[in-house]
Design an enzyme around this catalytic site. Structure first.
Site, PDB file in Angstrom:
ATOM      1  N   HIS A   1       0.842  -1.204   0.000  1.00  0.00           N
ATOM      2  CA  HIS A   1       0.000   0.000   0.000  1.00  0.00           C
ATOM      3  C   HIS A   1       0.881   1.259   0.000  1.00  0.00           C
ATOM      4  O   HIS A   1       0.673   2.173  -0.816  1.00  0.00           O
ATOM      5  CB  HIS A   1      -0.912  -0.004   1.230  1.00  0.00           C
ATOM      6  CG  HIS A   1      -1.670   1.274   1.446  1.00  0.00           C
ATOM      7  ND1 HIS A   1      -2.952   1.466   0.979  1.00  0.00           N
ATOM      8  CD2 HIS A   1      -1.326   2.426   2.067  1.00  0.00           C
ATOM      9  CE1 HIS A   1      -3.363   2.677   1.306  1.00  0.00           C
ATOM     10  NE2 HIS A   1      -2.387   3.279   1.963  1.00  0.00           N
ATOM     11  N   GLU A   2       1.851   1.304   0.892  1.00  0.00           N
ATOM     12  CA  GLU A   2       2.716   2.487   0.970  1.00  0.00           C
ATOM     13  C   GLU A   2       3.593   2.613  -0.273  1.00  0.00           C
ATOM     14  O   GLU A   2       3.911   3.726  -0.705  1.00  0.00           O
ATOM     15  CB  GLU A   2       3.591   2.419   2.228  1.00  0.00           C
ATOM     16  CG  GLU A   2       2.825   2.450   3.542  1.00  0.00           C
ATOM     17  CD  GLU A   2       1.971   3.697   3.713  1.00  0.00           C
ATOM     18  OE1 GLU A   2       2.302   4.738   3.111  1.00  0.00           O
ATOM     19  OE2 GLU A   2       0.973   3.632   4.448  1.00  0.00           O
TER      20      GLU A   2
ATOM     21  N   HIS B   1       1.999   4.676  -2.877  1.00  0.00           N
ATOM     22  CA  HIS B   1       2.233   6.112  -2.700  1.00  0.00           C
ATOM     23  C   HIS B   1       3.624   6.505  -3.170  1.00  0.00           C
ATOM     24  O   HIS B   1       3.805   7.480  -3.903  1.00  0.00           O
ATOM     25  CB  HIS B   1       2.097   6.497  -1.221  1.00  0.00           C
ATOM     26  CG  HIS B   1       0.725   6.368  -0.650  1.00  0.00           C
ATOM     27  ND1 HIS B   1      -0.353   7.084  -1.125  1.00  0.00           N
ATOM     28  CD2 HIS B   1       0.246   5.623   0.384  1.00  0.00           C
ATOM     29  CE1 HIS B   1      -1.425   6.788  -0.417  1.00  0.00           C
ATOM     30  NE2 HIS B   1      -1.093   5.894   0.499  1.00  0.00           N
TER      31      HIS B   1
ATOM     32  N   ASP C   1      -4.907   7.407  -1.364  1.00  0.00           N
ATOM     33  CA  ASP C   1      -5.808   6.525  -0.618  1.00  0.00           C
ATOM     34  C   ASP C   1      -7.199   6.496  -1.235  1.00  0.00           C
ATOM     35  O   ASP C   1      -7.718   7.516  -1.697  1.00  0.00           O
ATOM     36  CB  ASP C   1      -5.915   6.992   0.834  1.00  0.00           C
ATOM     37  CG  ASP C   1      -4.609   6.840   1.585  1.00  0.00           C
ATOM     38  OD1 ASP C   1      -3.923   5.830   1.356  1.00  0.00           O
ATOM     39  OD2 ASP C   1      -4.280   7.724   2.399  1.00  0.00           O
TER      40      ASP C   1
END
Length: 682
Positions: free
Chosen positions: A161-162, A165, A172
């Site tokens: 998930h990170e 980014h 998000d």
């Protein structure tokens, strides 16, 4: 195999058009589907911890496997360097760092901070599709995986998930404020913010655990305490997307995509008011990822990889040696380039390089001069003394090769003589060239001996001289929002932040505000929406924008249909040169008869139990005040009589109106995790 690391140094080339005066982050490269050059750095404030190192390896190994699946066999993690503090023992590692320093790391491990506590986060300020700066994990997160699994789920999936980014510039897909947990779809039904729309779950009031938003077809948004809770049972949950929404779900293995013929359970929800849609103009995560250098034009096509376990190397912090090679040629006179160079090099010395590292200065024009040998930065005094030597004058021609040769000479000679204890062959060496840009001598050959890597270190922030033509559009508006609607007046009040004229400077010349009742068409083509001008504005203006950063507010008159209709709004700014910004985020609102949800009354009121065991619904203090203000009592004899009769009527009516059986006002809690939102699609 790691012996070559002792000979590695960097040539970093900076020009005066770019982002910031700082050492660049370690360059991550995707080669043959494997990410290389990933640097993890542990802050010196973190105590030696073997478990932390092992958990780092476990998390990245898991993330590599999950990423390989989520990218459809197109990317995994291949080579990772872990930089530990110099105070850690040789039991962890006895290999000294070469070019690695904490401030250049892609992933940092540090103490918790006040803003995020122990939550992982990515420092991300760039626009959609552009890489973030670094990922931050805390000492606790990497030391207590029992707590991590309970709180966040699989730590490897947290990292993926990170990584979305950091690497691909994704945002998000969950709600990030109290007003964006639910929205109105095209059919004026209330839906939770999620991606994909196949994520099933239940809506509950987080304060009391009661069901909320029981009638989503009414088109009335629930109160601010209503939240969507996903189904955790893998036998009942079908959603496979998305990593940017609820990566903790066991069934989630995908990023949301926009391919209608692809996996329907990870299909992008472009209507949800989340940051991905707001920042990326309704584009799916995969749409953004496919335009990154990693995958654009078919780069790194799917490839079978038997083992996705990364290769790890652990190194210990050692002093970095940096030589600034500064251009003082006559060409630096134009556009105050020499002033910019002086300012940026000074900031670099004073604020960028950590204590304990070494910096020298070489200047060049038609020949090169060593201004300062390498000295260790240990205090403000040493920084001030060195920065005072940064040149502020220009002269002569241009010989970049001369400057580079002198810089290399300084690094080499100092290694062997002056600072022998600190300049062992394992020390890091960094050559930084700061120049005006391309020069006449386009073909430069410089013998660099054991310098086996040449990098572009990014750029340094500097004022840019532009032509008289207005080439820059206003910035894109990303925070358009509805603050009020009126059914009686058929009006909608909107707010946003003024974007400026040239990007974020000055004020734009006007706004192009549009609405539509068809989200799909409107999201694909902004101009298909109906235009709203100052003729439709009841309050505020669209023709005279404020300066950058100001909150703009307008109330617009909508067509008087007096029907429950969902409208979709978007806006863009333009300047006098007809430069037009990209359309803003799309928001939805409904002009309805009532603006209270079906659960508002029970959650906003208190329940009083009488002596005979029945419950009376009592208004809260705010409601009591609003009710009391509607009664005006005349202070007269006749008025007193009327008031007495009125009071008696109220007491009688309370017996029949206010008193209800308990089951009517206090619905039972669901005995099992019953779904209030199934697997829906539009």
């Amino acid at each position: 195999m790691h012996c070559l690391r002792y000979l590695v140094s960097f040539l970093l080339i900076f020009n005066l058009n770019g982002s910031k005066a700082a050492l660049p982050r370690s360059e991550i490269r995707l080669e043959d589907n494997g990410y290389k050059g990933i640097l993890i750095a542990i802050n010196e404030n973190v105590a030696e911890n073997v478990t932390l190192i092992e958990n780092l390896k476990e998390m990245f190994t898991s993330a590599s496997r999950e990423m390989y699946q989520a990218t459809h066999n197109r990317a995994y993690m291949k080579e990772i360097t872990i930089l530990v503090p110099k105070t850690w023992s040789d039991a962890i590692t006895n290999i000294s760092a070469t070019s690695e320093i904490f401030d250049s790391a892609n992933i940092i491990v540090d103490k918790a901070n006040a803003e995020y506590d122990d939550n992982p986060y990515t420092n991300q300020f760039a626009p959609c599709g552009e890489a973030g700066e670094y990922i931050h994990f805390t000492e606790r997160f990497l030391s207590d995986f029992d707590w991590v699994w309970y709180t966040y789920g699989n730590p490897g999936k947290v990292l993926v998930h990170e990584w979305g980014h950091l690497r691909w510039g994704l945002f998000d897909e969950y709600a990030t404020d109290d007003k964006s947990h639910f929205y109105l779809n095209e059919n004026r039904h209330v839906e939770p913010t999620r991606c994909s729309r196949h994520v099933s779950g239940i809506a509950l009031n987080w304060r009391n655990g009661k069901r909320c938003n029981r009638k989503p077809e009414n088109g009335v948004l629930p109160n601010k305490w209503c939240r969507f809770y996903p189904e955790l049972d893998v036998n009942k949950q079908n959603a496979t997307g998305s990593y940017m929404h609820m990566n903790f779900l066991d069934t989630v293995t995908e990023f949301c995509h926009s391919n209608a013929s692809g996996d329907p359970f990870s299909l992008h929800n472009s209507m949800a008011p989340n940051q991905q849609n707001i920042k990326c103009s309704q584009r799916s995560a995969w749409d953004v990822m496919s335009q990154s250098p990693d995958f654009i034009d078919g780069n790194n096509p799917p490839r079978y990889v038997l083992d996705t376990t990364p290769d790890f190397i652990i190194v210990k912090t050692s002093p970095l040696r940096i030589v600034l090679v500064l251009d003082v040629s006559g060409s630096m006179n134009s556009n105050n380039r020499i002033g910019i160079l002086n300012s940026l090099a000074t900031k670099f010395i004073k604020y960028t390089v950590p204590d304990g590292h070494f910096v020298g200065i070489v200047e060049f024009e038609s020949h090169a001069t060593i201004v300062s040998n390498l000295i260790e930065l240990t205090s403000n005094t040493t920084r001030d003394n060195l920065s005072s030597l940064v040149p502020s004058y220009t002269r002569g021609g241009t010989c970049i090769g001369c400057g580079l040769q002198s810089g290399i000479q300084e690094l080499t000679l100092q290694k062997m003589t002056v600072y022998t204890p600190d300049y062992s062959s394992s020390s890091s060496r960094l050559l930084v060239l700061i120049a005006a840009g391309p020069k006449e001598e386009s073909n430069i050959t410089v013998p660099i001996d054991d310098f086996d890597r040449v990098d572009t270190g990014g750029a340094i922030q500097a004022p840019v001289t532009v032509s008289d033509d207005d080439e820059f559009p206003p910035s894109r508006i990303t925070d358009l929002r509805v603050t009020e609607t009126s059914y009686d007046d058929q009006t909608v009040t909107l707010e946003w932040t003024a974007p400026g004229n040239d990007l974020d400077k000055g004020a734009a010349d006007g706004y192009d505000l549009r609405y539509s009742r068809n989200f799909v068409t409107f999201s694909r083509e902004f101009i298909t929406g109906e235009e709203l001008t100052d003729i439709h504005v009841v309050e505020g203006t669209l023709s005279s924008p404020s300066t950058f950063g100001t909150t703009e507010t307008v109330t617009v008159q909508m067509p008087a249909t007096y029907e429950n209709i969902t409208y979709f709004f978007a806006i863009r700014a333009f300047d006098a040169a007809d430069n037009t910004a990209a359309p803003s985020n799309i928001i939805s609102t409904a002009i309805v008869v009532s603006t209270r949800s079906d659960d508002d009354f029970t959650t906003e009121s208190s329940v009083i139990t009488t002596a005979d065991g029945v419950d009376i619904i009592a208004p809260t203090e705010s409601e009591s005040e609003s009710i009391s203000t509607t009664v005006i009592v005349a202070a007269s004899v006749v008025g007193a009589v009327v008031l007495l009769l009125y009071s008696m009527c109220v007491l009688v009516m309370a017996k029949y109106i206010c008193i209800r059986p308990k089951s009517a006002i206090a619905p039972e809690q669901p005995t099992d995790f019953q779904m209030s939102y199934g697997n829906t699609v539009v």
